[in-house]
Scaffold this motif. Structure first.
Motif, PDB file in Angstrom:
ATOM      1  N   ALA A 165       0.828  -1.205   0.000  1.00  0.00           N
ATOM      2  CA  ALA A 165       0.000   0.000   0.000  1.00  0.00           C
ATOM      3  C   ALA A 165       0.863   1.255   0.000  1.00  0.00           C
ATOM      4  N   PHE A 170      -1.548  -1.005  -5.169  1.00  0.00           N
ATOM      5  CA  PHE A 170      -2.801  -1.251  -4.451  1.00  0.00           C
ATOM      6  C   PHE A 170      -3.444  -2.583  -4.840  1.00  0.00           C
ATOM      7  N   ALA A 173      -1.772  -5.043  -2.834  1.00  0.00           N
ATOM      8  CA  ALA A 173      -2.145  -4.866  -1.427  1.00  0.00           C
ATOM      9  C   ALA A 173      -3.501  -5.493  -1.140  1.00  0.00           C
ATOM     10  N   TYR A 177      -3.938  -8.326   1.683  1.00  0.00           N
ATOM     11  CA  TYR A 177      -4.862  -8.186   2.814  1.00  0.00           C
ATOM     12  C   TYR A 177      -5.929  -9.282   2.779  1.00  0.00           C
ATOM     13  N   GLU A 196      -8.695   0.679   2.557  1.00  0.00           N
ATOM     14  CA  GLU A 196      -7.823   1.714   1.999  1.00  0.00           C
ATOM     15  C   GLU A 196      -7.223   1.263   0.669  1.00  0.00           C
ATOM     16  N   ALA A 197      -6.823  -0.010   0.586  1.00  0.00           N
ATOM     17  CA  ALA A 197      -6.271  -0.517  -0.680  1.00  0.00           C
ATOM     18  C   ALA A 197      -7.326  -0.519  -1.780  1.00  0.00           C
ATOM     19  N   GLY A 200      -7.632   2.866  -2.992  1.00  0.00           N
ATOM     20  CA  GLY A 200      -6.489   3.191  -3.838  1.00  0.00           C
ATOM     21  C   GLY A 200      -6.646   2.645  -5.245  1.00  0.00           C
TER      22      GLY A 200
END
Length: 378
Positions: A165, A170, A173, A177, A196-197, A200
């Motif tokens: 990230a 992204f 990421a 995750y 958040e990823a 992104g």
């Protein structure tokens, strides 16, 4: 030494590939010119034979003979030019010198500014370096090699995900995750990192999938700052700037003084106020900067006690004047942030009953609560 041998062979091959056609061009041109002259002479002899037998009129034979003579003269000039052109004399020497100058100059420059004696650094050797001496790219490559051999290592995915990230990778990421959650279970940090990823990947937009991840993070850890910040950003993206501002203001009060999110929240509050002012809308009442500073200077116990007192006062006011959609939204969010899920759901039920379940305000309250991961049926 092997490097120089390979470099010399490659240079020699490239030079010969240019020099050989250059040197042989005159011979090719000379051979072509001689062939053309021979053809024209044969045509001239055949023309004389046809004219002698009376097959061609004298006038036509004269015109044809003149045309063939012009072609013979042209072919002779071309052959002469080729003999002194690129293939011969000083011009050929100049071409050879130019071709040879390229590797000589490049080798000289490399010897002066390059590092021919620097030992090779294969990937395997770099991955075996002390982590303290390795670069970020080498550490990522090492982690990727480990996970390629051990794809069920949830801890490895958990460590690699935030690095992806920060590097702006992204898509990777999101995969990391997701694997960490699948293998080691969901946590507030993993779910908020996944959200958040996902944002992104969408170029900063908090998509529905990202909102779901942030809502799961708040269910696991009420008050999780990253989840709260991005869910407020989602409200602003949907045009609900006043609600987003209120959420950021509430977040500012509850953040500890040393929280790294204080700067981002303060900037978001300022931008939201500017947007509301530009649209001619009045910003909802929020804490002043002095009040925020005063809260930040309190101890954690005093800050919690003050917040609970404010929430209790809001709850009491809504019991007396229940026809207040924004008030019910603040109360539901406040209980949710404090981790008091039962009170949040009770406030949602009371607010829905007061506003009318089928009314526009009742539906807005339900939608707002759903964005926080709450439903009256829970």
């Amino acid at each position: 030494m092997l490097f120089w041998v390979i470099a010399a062979l490659l240079t020699l091959g490239a030079s010969l590939a240019v020099l050989l056609p250059l040197a042989g061009r005159s011979a090719v041109r000379a051979a072509d010119g001689a062939h053309d002259l021979e053809v024209y002479r044969d045509q001239l002899a055949e023309l004389d034979r046809d004219a002698g037998r009376g097959l061609i009129q004298p006038a036509e034979a004269g015109e044809a003979r003149a045309e063939i003579a012009r072609r013979i003269l042209k072919a002779g000039k071309a052959a002469a030019a080729g003999s002194v052109g690129l293939g011969g004399g000083s011009t050929r020497a100049l071409g050879v010198a130019a071709v040879l100058a390229v590797p000589l100059v490049s080798w000289g420059i490399y010897t002066a500014i390059g590092s021919p004696d620097l030992p090779s650094q294969p990937l395997a050797a770099r991955l075996e370096k002390n982590p303290a001496d390795a670069t970020v790219d080498e550490l990522v490559a090492r982690a990727e090699a480990h996970l390629a051999a051990n794809p069920q290592d949830g801890r490895g995915w958990d460590v690699l995900a935030p690095i992806y990230a920060r590097l702006g990778r992204f898509d990777e990421a999101v995969t990391a995750y997701s694997n960490a959650i699948r293998l080691d279970g969901a946590s507030a940090g993993r779910e908020s990192g996944l959200g958040e990823a996902l944002a992104g990947v969408a170029g900063g937009m908090v998509t529905a999938e990202a909102q779901a991840a942030f809502s799961r993070a708040l269910q696991l850890e009420p008050g999780q700052p990253k989840a709260r910040f991005f869910l407020a950003s989602a409200l602003a993206q949907e045009g609900k700037v006043a609600e987003a501002l209120e959420a950021w203001q509430a977040m500012m009060i509850t953040l500890p003084p040393d929280s790294p999110w204080r700067g981002a929240v303060a900037q978001a509050v300022q931008e939201a106020n500017s947007r509301l002012a530009a649209a001619g809308n009045e910003a909802p009442p929020g804490p002043t900067q002095q009040e925020i500073d005063a809260v930040a200077s309190m101890s954690a116990e005093d800050r919690t006690a003050m917040i609970e007192q404010m929430v209790a006062g809001l709850d009491e006011r809504l019991r007396e004047n229940p026809r207040d959609l924004e008030g019910w939204q603040r109360l539901v969010r406040s209980y949710h942030v404090l981790g008091r899920g039962d009170e949040a759901r009770d406030a949602l039920k009371r607010g829905t009953a007061a506003l009318g379940q089928d009314s526009a305000e009742g539906r807005q309250l339900a939608e707002f609560s759903t964005s926080l991961g709450l439903t009256a049926a829970e």
